[in-house]
Design a protein around this motif. Sequence first.
Motif, PDB file in Angstrom:
ATOM      1  N   ILE A 182      10.095  10.445  13.861  1.00 52.07           N
ATOM      2  CA  ILE A 182       8.923  11.262  13.537  1.00 52.07           C
ATOM      3  C   ILE A 182       8.967  11.706  12.078  1.00 52.07           C
ATOM      4  N   ALA A 183      10.173  12.069  11.603  1.00 52.23           N
ATOM      5  CA  ALA A 183      10.318  12.566  10.236  1.00 52.23           C
ATOM      6  C   ALA A 183       9.992  11.491   9.199  1.00 52.23           C
ATOM      7  N   ARG A 184      10.318  10.243   9.493  1.00 48.22           N
ATOM      8  CA  ARG A 184      10.082   9.198   8.488  1.00 48.22           C
ATOM      9  C   ARG A 184       8.770   8.446   8.721  1.00 48.22           C
ATOM     10  N   ALA A 185       8.021   8.820   9.754  1.00 52.87           N
ATOM     11  CA  ALA A 185       6.815   8.078  10.097  1.00 52.87           C
ATOM     12  C   ALA A 185       5.696   8.333   9.092  1.00 52.87           C
ATOM     13  N   ALA A 186       4.945   7.280   8.837  1.00 56.61           N
ATOM     14  CA  ALA A 186       3.710   7.371   8.053  1.00 56.61           C
ATOM     15  C   ALA A 186       2.565   6.895   8.942  1.00 56.61           C
ATOM     16  N   THR A 187       1.356   7.102   8.494  1.00 55.18           N
ATOM     17  CA  THR A 187       0.207   6.684   9.302  1.00 55.18           C
ATOM     18  C   THR A 187       0.192   5.165   9.434  1.00 55.18           C
ATOM     19  N   PRO A 188       0.244   4.637  10.645  1.00 51.68           N
ATOM     20  CA  PRO A 188       0.268   3.177  10.814  1.00 51.68           C
ATOM     21  C   PRO A 188      -1.111   2.570  10.565  1.00 51.68           C
ATOM     22  N   ARG A 189      -1.126   1.265  10.420  1.00 48.28           N
ATOM     23  CA  ARG A 189      -2.387   0.559  10.183  1.00 48.28           C
ATOM     24  C   ARG A 189      -3.121   0.242  11.482  1.00 48.28           C
ATOM     25  N   GLY A 190      -2.451   0.373  12.623  1.00 47.43           N
ATOM     26  CA  GLY A 190      -3.097   0.139  13.909  1.00 47.43           C
ATOM     27  C   GLY A 190      -3.372   1.446  14.632  1.00 47.43           C
ATOM     28  N   TRP A 191      -3.771   1.345  15.886  1.00 44.68           N
ATOM     29  CA  TRP A 191      -4.020   2.550  16.686  1.00 44.68           C
ATOM     30  C   TRP A 191      -3.597   2.322  18.129  1.00 44.68           C
ATOM     31  N   VAL A 192      -3.494   3.445  18.873  1.00 49.63           N
ATOM     32  CA  VAL A 192      -3.019   3.403  20.256  1.00 49.63           C
ATOM     33  C   VAL A 192      -4.017   4.123  21.150  1.00 49.63           C
ATOM     34  N   THR A 193      -4.359   3.511  22.269  1.00 48.67           N
ATOM     35  CA  THR A 193      -5.175   4.165  23.287  1.00 48.67           C
ATOM     36  C   THR A 193      -4.420   4.129  24.612  1.00 48.67           C
TER      37      THR A 193
END
Length: 326
Positions: A300-311
């Motif tokens: 979580i600390a190193r995460a950036a906004t990904p280019r995909g999405w989740v539903t």
Amino acid sequence: MEHDPGAMLRRQEALGRDYSDDEIRRLYTRGEWRRIGRGAYLSASMYSQSEEERHRFLIDSTVHAVSDDVVLSHQSAAVVYGLPLWKTPLDGVHLTRNRRGGGRIKRRTTVHCAPIGEHVAVVDGHSLTLPTRTVVDLARTLPFEQAVVMGDAAVRRFGVDREDLEAELARAARRHGVDAARRVVRFLSGHSESVGESRSRVMLSRAGLPLPSQQGEVFEPGGRRIGRVDFHFDGIVLGEFDGRVKYGRLLKPGQSPGDAVFAEKQREDALRDLGFQVVRWTWDDLESPGQVAERVRRAIARAATPRGWVTQAPLPSAQRLTVRSL
């Protein structure tokens, strides 16, 4: 003479097949037959099946001797429903009699006495407490994690909803363990697909992490579906429970286990390439929640906004049950 009954065989049935009492005694003493109830036997090979299968035979050896106002309940009802039970004793049949007093415990049967309600389910010829009642009964009497494993599966399979569970809790207000049952009911999720996923939710909660969403369908920017993941934290960090049998379940026609593992690696590489953080854990990790929690926190600390999405994937249709009036 054939000495393998193949399925459960009662003494009177054995005598009708020309076995003598001495012969039955010798078969039992030598371990070729195993006793599962009073005057009821299984071959050693049948007895070596799963504990749930043995419990079904134990039920069959017991229910013929009880009155019509008694129904299967607790873990016995769960077994007949086909719900998973983890570390739950199955050495005795649980029955509930539709009255307020007179319960008893014997070596192979426990009879509970409590109002059952107006309806019961009928599965494989057995009368059972309804799934909602079964969930609350086991939530009252099992440790939290064991109750969650069964309860998650019941919610998913039978479409048990929170309103019905709350109503059942209200009816159980004066019964032992109802406070524990409320904690279980608040925690249940129909999105868990396995024992491992239910235990994972318990593990993450005990480690102080917010509960993740489950069964996430992951898409790349163009809208192509990449695959499904077991858990996701805010659509950024993806969690996968690796139960070691997953790849066998995912085999396509003509696909080897090695091919399935390679395909899974490709899928995970694609998720990471989209910028998702992926944390994977196993059965052994469930016993060390702190280690998994630390890995999730670092992700979580190193995460950036990904280019995909989740539903979130939808729940399956509820399994229909045959119900009769009591």
